[in-house]
Write an enzyme that holds these catalytic residues in place. Sequence first.
Site, PDB file in Angstrom:
ATOM      1  N   SER A 129      43.587  36.872  31.950  1.00 25.64           N
ATOM      2  CA  SER A 129      42.489  36.415  31.107  1.00 25.64           C
ATOM      3  C   SER A 129      42.646  34.916  30.810  1.00 25.64           C
ATOM      4  CB  SER A 129      42.429  37.264  29.835  1.00 25.64           C
ATOM      5  OG  SER A 129      41.240  37.062  29.130  1.00 25.64           O
ATOM      6  N   GLU A 179      33.032  43.398  34.467  1.00 31.27           N
ATOM      7  CA  GLU A 179      33.412  42.467  33.405  1.00 31.27           C
ATOM      8  C   GLU A 179      32.604  41.182  33.487  1.00 31.27           C
ATOM      9  OE1 GLU A 179      37.252  40.469  33.585  1.00 31.27           O
ATOM     10  OE2 GLU A 179      37.862  41.850  35.149  1.00 31.27           O
ATOM     11  N   HIS A 216      37.979  44.480  32.282  1.00 26.88           N
ATOM     12  CA  HIS A 216      38.797  43.283  32.108  1.00 26.88           C
ATOM     13  C   HIS A 216      40.281  43.639  32.015  1.00 26.88           C
ATOM     14  CE1 HIS A 216      39.460  39.132  30.943  1.00 26.88           C
ATOM     15  NE2 HIS A 216      40.084  39.506  29.838  1.00 26.88           N
TER      16      HIS A 216
END
Length: 309
Positions: free
Chosen positions: A144, A238, A268
């Site tokens: 991320s 996502e 995600h």
Amino acid sequence: MSRQQRDALDAMLRSAPRSETPPTPEEQRSGFAAAVTRPVPEGVVTRRTVLGGRTALELEPAEVSGQGRLLYLHGGGYVIGSPDTHAGLVGELARRAGLRALSVDYRLAPEHPFPAAVDDGLAAYRELLATGTDPRDLVVAGDSAGGGLSIATLLAAREAGLPQPAAVVVFSPWVDLTLAGGSIRSKEGADPIFTEADVRAYADLYVGAGDRAHPLASPVFADLTGLPPLLVQVGANEVLLDDAVRLAGRAGADDVEVTLEVGPGLPHVFQHHYGRLDEADAALDRAARFLAAHLGTGHPGTDRPEPAH
């Protein structure tokens, strides 16, 4: 792979309560820690240390191969998360790759906005090299925001004249804080975790009124020439899908060896769900093999001689 597992995970993620009023960073951090923290895998020993002036968590599997080291940068929108919240995930990757890992507790926004996280990532990377780690024995990974930070750290290292590591792996990287990717909007209904507003709120806290297209904030706009072989893994469900796709395209255009994997029906950082989602375990195995395959081989970005044969 199991459609039933994917559906169950999607339902579980969608069931998470959403606050009617925006939570404070402190509330977000405690909620995130409670939701995602998993135990360190059996056989992986952890110890606290300091790297680049920041506390870090060292994770050492029972079985390690060679001198390889993994530098990991955790996700959390540059606002939440820590080495503790990601100890399970990092431990799993380290165990599967047979690598000693260091997960850095870099400074978080809004208390420490951009470029504090990049400065900490670079300081950690610099210290590893300064204390004798051969770049050919060093790999980098992150998820991320930590995926974006991994790329930004290597860009900062390149600008500082430091050699590049052997390889880098990123899970669902957030690499465009301008939110220009089409999937930010088109995948909002499919994404069980984030909305465009969620992602924008993290960008507001990290960059504020600064330049969100700065290459170290949004590496999708950077020249990636000279970076090491790159593996990008992302879920199809996502809002950050296009961040990953465009990062891979940018890397390819800049002559970086890159592999892009898009997992259908996956959310995600689906790798967090190892042990209960077949696709997560398979993805971690592929990431581990990718890192191990590049260790010790060197690549053009290291500016170091190839090992003798």
